[in-house]
Design a protein around this motif. Structure first.
Motif, PDB file in Angstrom:
ATOM      1  N   SER A 198      23.902 -18.000 -13.127  1.00 13.22           N
ATOM      2  CA  SER A 198      23.920 -19.366 -13.643  1.00 13.22           C
ATOM      3  C   SER A 198      22.513 -19.876 -13.923  1.00 13.22           C
ATOM      4  O   SER A 198      21.524 -19.272 -13.514  1.00 13.22           O
ATOM      5  CB  SER A 198      24.604 -20.291 -12.621  1.00 13.22           C
ATOM      6  OG  SER A 198      23.793 -20.437 -11.457  1.00 13.22           O
ATOM      7  N   SER A 199      22.435 -21.025 -14.606  1.00  8.44           N
ATOM      8  CA  SER A 199      21.134 -21.615 -14.928  1.00  8.44           C
ATOM      9  C   SER A 199      21.058 -23.095 -14.586  1.00  8.44           C
ATOM     10  O   SER A 199      20.006 -23.705 -14.746  1.00  8.44           O
ATOM     11  CB  SER A 199      20.825 -21.422 -16.418  1.00  8.44           C
ATOM     12  OG  SER A 199      21.803 -22.076 -17.222  1.00  8.44           O
ATOM     13  N   GLY A 200      22.158 -23.688 -14.149  1.00  9.45           N
ATOM     14  CA  GLY A 200      22.178 -25.121 -13.892  1.00  9.45           C
ATOM     15  C   GLY A 200      21.355 -25.524 -12.685  1.00  9.45           C
ATOM     16  O   GLY A 200      21.208 -24.765 -11.726  1.00  9.45           O
ATOM     17  N   GLU A 201      20.851 -26.752 -12.741  1.00 15.44           N
ATOM     18  CA  GLU A 201      20.091 -27.284 -11.608  1.00 15.44           C
ATOM     19  C   GLU A 201      21.019 -27.669 -10.465  1.00 15.44           C
ATOM     20  O   GLU A 201      20.641 -27.618  -9.296  1.00 15.44           O
ATOM     21  CB  GLU A 201      19.281 -28.504 -12.045  1.00 15.44           C
ATOM     22  CG  GLU A 201      18.351 -29.016 -10.973  1.00 15.44           C
ATOM     23  CD  GLU A 201      17.392 -30.076 -11.490  1.00 15.44           C
ATOM     24  OE1 GLU A 201      16.786 -30.771 -10.647  1.00 15.44           O
ATOM     25  OE2 GLU A 201      17.245 -30.210 -12.709  1.00 15.44           O
TER      26      GLU A 201
ATOM     27  N   CYS B 299      33.792 -29.401   4.780  1.00 14.33           N
ATOM     28  CA  CYS B 299      33.303 -29.422   3.398  1.00 14.33           C
ATOM     29  C   CYS B 299      34.062 -28.361   2.599  1.00 14.33           C
ATOM     30  O   CYS B 299      33.772 -27.167   2.711  1.00 14.33           O
ATOM     31  CB  CYS B 299      31.809 -29.142   3.346  1.00 14.33           C
ATOM     32  SG  CYS B 299      30.792 -30.298   4.299  1.00 14.33           S
ATOM     33  N   LEU B 300      35.042 -28.793   1.838  1.00 16.15           N
ATOM     34  CA  LEU B 300      35.837 -27.850   1.053  1.00 16.15           C
ATOM     35  C   LEU B 300      35.111 -27.448  -0.219  1.00 16.15           C
ATOM     36  O   LEU B 300      34.512 -28.288  -0.902  1.00 16.15           O
ATOM     37  CB  LEU B 300      37.186 -28.483   0.686  1.00 16.15           C
ATOM     38  CG  LEU B 300      38.161 -28.763   1.833  1.00 16.15           C
ATOM     39  CD1 LEU B 300      39.341 -29.575   1.318  1.00 16.15           C
ATOM     40  CD2 LEU B 300      38.648 -27.460   2.455  1.00 16.15           C
ATOM     41  N   MET B 301      35.159 -26.161  -0.551  1.00 12.51           N
ATOM     42  CA  MET B 301      34.638 -25.727  -1.826  1.00 12.51           C
ATOM     43  C   MET B 301      35.401 -26.479  -2.922  1.00 12.51           C
ATOM     44  O   MET B 301      36.594 -26.706  -2.827  1.00 12.51           O
ATOM     45  CB  MET B 301      34.837 -24.225  -2.021  1.00 12.51           C
ATOM     46  CG  MET B 301      34.015 -23.357  -1.112  1.00 12.51           C
ATOM     47  SD  MET B 301      32.214 -23.478  -1.391  1.00 12.51           S
ATOM     48  CE  MET B 301      31.739 -24.366   0.110  1.00 12.51           C
ATOM     49  N   GLY B 302      34.717 -26.866  -3.958  1.00 14.56           N
ATOM     50  CA  GLY B 302      35.338 -27.660  -5.011  1.00 14.56           C
ATOM     51  C   GLY B 302      35.153 -29.138  -4.775  1.00 14.56           C
ATOM     52  O   GLY B 302      35.229 -29.940  -5.708  1.00 14.56           O
ATOM     53  N   ALA B 303      34.885 -29.515  -3.515  1.00 19.74           N
ATOM     54  CA  ALA B 303      34.611 -30.910  -3.188  1.00 19.74           C
ATOM     55  C   ALA B 303      33.141 -31.080  -2.827  1.00 19.74           C
ATOM     56  O   ALA B 303      32.761 -32.056  -2.187  1.00 19.74           O
ATOM     57  CB  ALA B 303      35.488 -31.383  -2.035  1.00 19.74           C
ATOM     58  N   ILE B 304      32.299 -30.110  -3.233  1.00 18.08           N
ATOM     59  CA  ILE B 304      30.865 -30.200  -2.977  1.00 18.08           C
ATOM     60  C   ILE B 304      30.086 -29.911  -4.255  1.00 18.08           C
ATOM     61  O   ILE B 304      30.563 -29.225  -5.164  1.00 18.08           O
ATOM     62  CB  ILE B 304      30.397 -29.230  -1.869  1.00 18.08           C
ATOM     63  CG1 ILE B 304      30.493 -27.774  -2.333  1.00 18.08           C
ATOM     64  CG2 ILE B 304      31.184 -29.443  -0.578  1.00 18.08           C
ATOM     65  CD1 ILE B 304      29.899 -26.785  -1.346  1.00 18.08           C
ATOM     66  N   LEU B 305      28.894 -30.476  -4.309  1.00 14.18           N
ATOM     67  CA  LEU B 305      27.936 -30.166  -5.374  1.00 14.18           C
ATOM     68  C   LEU B 305      26.580 -30.036  -4.695  1.00 14.18           C
ATOM     69  O   LEU B 305      26.178 -30.915  -3.926  1.00 14.18           O
ATOM     70  CB  LEU B 305      27.897 -31.271  -6.428  1.00 14.18           C
ATOM     71  CG  LEU B 305      26.974 -31.024  -7.630  1.00 14.18           C
ATOM     72  CD1 LEU B 305      27.554 -29.919  -8.527  1.00 14.18           C
ATOM     73  CD2 LEU B 305      26.783 -32.307  -8.449  1.00 14.18           C
ATOM     74  N   PHE B 306      25.895 -28.918  -4.943  1.00 15.21           N
ATOM     75  CA  PHE B 306      24.617 -28.705  -4.270  1.00 15.21           C
ATOM     76  C   PHE B 306      23.533 -28.368  -5.275  1.00 15.21           C
ATOM     77  O   PHE B 306      23.799 -27.916  -6.397  1.00 15.21           O
ATOM     78  CB  PHE B 306      24.717 -27.616  -3.198  1.00 15.21           C
ATOM     79  CG  PHE B 306      25.365 -26.327  -3.645  1.00 15.21           C
ATOM     80  CD1 PHE B 306      24.618 -25.301  -4.190  1.00 15.21           C
ATOM     81  CD2 PHE B 306      26.737 -26.146  -3.501  1.00 15.21           C
ATOM     82  CE1 PHE B 306      25.207 -24.111  -4.588  1.00 15.21           C
ATOM     83  CE2 PHE B 306      27.347 -24.960  -3.891  1.00 15.21           C
ATOM     84  CZ  PHE B 306      26.587 -23.948  -4.439  1.00 15.21           C
ATOM     85  N   ARG B 307      22.314 -28.622  -4.854  1.00 14.56           N
ATOM     86  CA  ARG B 307      21.167 -28.316  -5.697  1.00 14.56           C
ATOM     87  C   ARG B 307      20.918 -26.808  -5.694  1.00 14.56           C
ATOM     88  O   ARG B 307      21.072 -26.150  -4.670  1.00 14.56           O
ATOM     89  CB  ARG B 307      19.921 -29.058  -5.194  1.00 14.56           C
ATOM     90  CG  ARG B 307      20.087 -30.563  -5.159  1.00 14.56           C
ATOM     91  CD  ARG B 307      18.824 -31.261  -4.657  1.00 14.56           C
ATOM     92  NE  ARG B 307      19.103 -32.660  -4.365  1.00 14.56           N
ATOM     93  CZ  ARG B 307      19.107 -33.638  -5.258  1.00 14.56           C
ATOM     94  NH1 ARG B 307      18.827 -33.363  -6.529  1.00 14.56           N
ATOM     95  NH2 ARG B 307      19.384 -34.875  -4.902  1.00 14.56           N
ATOM     96  N   ARG B 308      20.484 -26.311  -6.812  1.00 15.68           N
ATOM     97  CA  ARG B 308      20.229 -24.874  -6.933  1.00 15.68           C
ATOM     98  C   ARG B 308      19.198 -24.409  -5.912  1.00 15.68           C
ATOM     99  O   ARG B 308      19.380 -23.391  -5.246  1.00 15.68           O
ATOM    100  CB  ARG B 308      19.751 -24.566  -8.354  1.00 15.68           C
ATOM    101  CG  ARG B 308      19.503 -23.098  -8.637  1.00 15.68           C
ATOM    102  CD  ARG B 308      18.990 -22.877 -10.050  1.00 15.68           C
ATOM    103  NE  ARG B 308      19.073 -21.472 -10.367  1.00 15.68           N
ATOM    104  CZ  ARG B 308      20.161 -20.876 -10.794  1.00 15.68           C
ATOM    105  NH1 ARG B 308      21.278 -21.571 -10.952  1.00 15.68           N
ATOM    106  NH2 ARG B 308      20.176 -19.582 -11.068  1.00 15.68           N
TER     107      ARG B 308
END
Length: 304
Positions: A83-86, A156-165
């Motif tokens: 991936s390349s997203g921040e 913390c369920l996967m899909g309900a989290i967003l983390f920095r690269r």
């Protein structure tokens, strides 16, 4: 506006879930936040997954990666490394997002640069996508919540989290050795080093399968030991309070005891429940489990 300019990489590992992944991808493509890099990692599927994904080929926003079956954690890592997203989100191939999910999480990360990850509540649904009775809202904490996450008080369920690269690569990606508890292991390691921010609304529909509670039973003890030994060896755990350490050791032996109880290994179950009591003698739930281990022993003997 600047808030909505960062690319979010959405990693979707899949394995023989052709009948679910169409709806999952539709929920991603319907996001109000449009700057998405969608990476589907096919972990050696032998069903119609590839044919089903062909219908999304003209969308032009989906990267398809096929690899020989290596397991869910390894598939997630393949997607993250490609991936390349921040910002990065990991969505399981049978779960669903609401249209505003990514936008809501991005806004929270942008507004809180000191946080390494945001997480939200979720709605649990059955295989048909219907909410399961007994769903309840949770008011989880924010900030330095390492102890709450490690003790299992925060989920913390996967899909309900967003983390920095950079957060993910600093703590290390998913442990490919773990075929269970890999989600918990990852979020614990993030919580060791970064603050977490809770979003007090459900942003995920998490699909619960009837077989999910028993499918990994024979591996439960093995992966429980691996997970907890990693925690016990971490500097953050060693520097924590004796009270927290005792609580976690008690939970460790409870989890092992439950695993052995599920395998009808009553002697080993009793041994771990008794060890748990040494750390937390006032934890009443242990006495109930210990009674089940003794009853199971005699019931098993009476069948002979």
């Amino acid at each position: 506006m600047a808030l909505l300019e960062r690319t979010v990489s959405v990693i979707i590992p899949t394995f023989n879930r052709a009948h679910f992944i169409t709806k999952t991808l539709d929920s991603v493509l319907e996001q109000t936040y449009k700057k998405l890099e969608i990476i589907v990692v096919d972990d050696g599927s032998t069903d119609d997954t590839r044919r089903v994904l062909d219908q999304f080929a003209n969308v032009g926003r989906i990267i398809y990666i096929y690899q020989e079956n290596q397991g869910l954690p390894a598939a997630r890592n393949t997607g993250i490394r490609g991936s390349s997203g921040e910002y990065i989100a990991v969505l399981d191939d049978d779960d669903l997002w609401f249209p505003h999910t990514v936008e809501r999480m991005v806004k929270e990360l942008e507004a809180n640069p000191e946080y390494g990850m945001v997480y939200s509540d979720a709605i649990v649904v059955n295989e048909a996508g219907k909410p399961i009775s007994g769903n309840s809202r949770h008011a989880y904490p924010s900030g330095d919540i390492y102890e709450e996450v490690t003790l299992g008080r925060v989920i913390c369920l996967m899909g309900a989290i967003l983390f920095r690269r950079n957060s993910a690569f600093e703590v290390g990606l998913f442990d490919a050795r773990l075929k269970s508890y890999e989600d918990r292991d990852f979020t614990i390691r993030v919580a060791e080093k970064f603050k977490l921010k809770f979003i007090d609304e459900p942003l995920l529909m998490y699909r619960k399968h009837e077989s999910s509670m028993t499918a990994m039973q024979k591996y439960k003890v093995q992966y429980t030991e691996m997970l907890y030994q990693k925690i016990f060896q971490s500097r953050r755990f060693r520097d924590s309070s004796p009270r927290f350490q005792a609580d976690l050791h008690s939970r460790y032996h409870i989890h092992l005891g439950k695993g052995y109880l599920g395998m009808a290994e009553y002697r080993l179950a009793r041994r771990h429940f008794l060890k748990s009591l040494r750390y937390k003698p006032k934890r009443m739930a242990i006495y109930t489990l210990l009674a089940k281990a003794f009853i199971g022993k005699y019931m098993n003997a009476s069948r002979r």
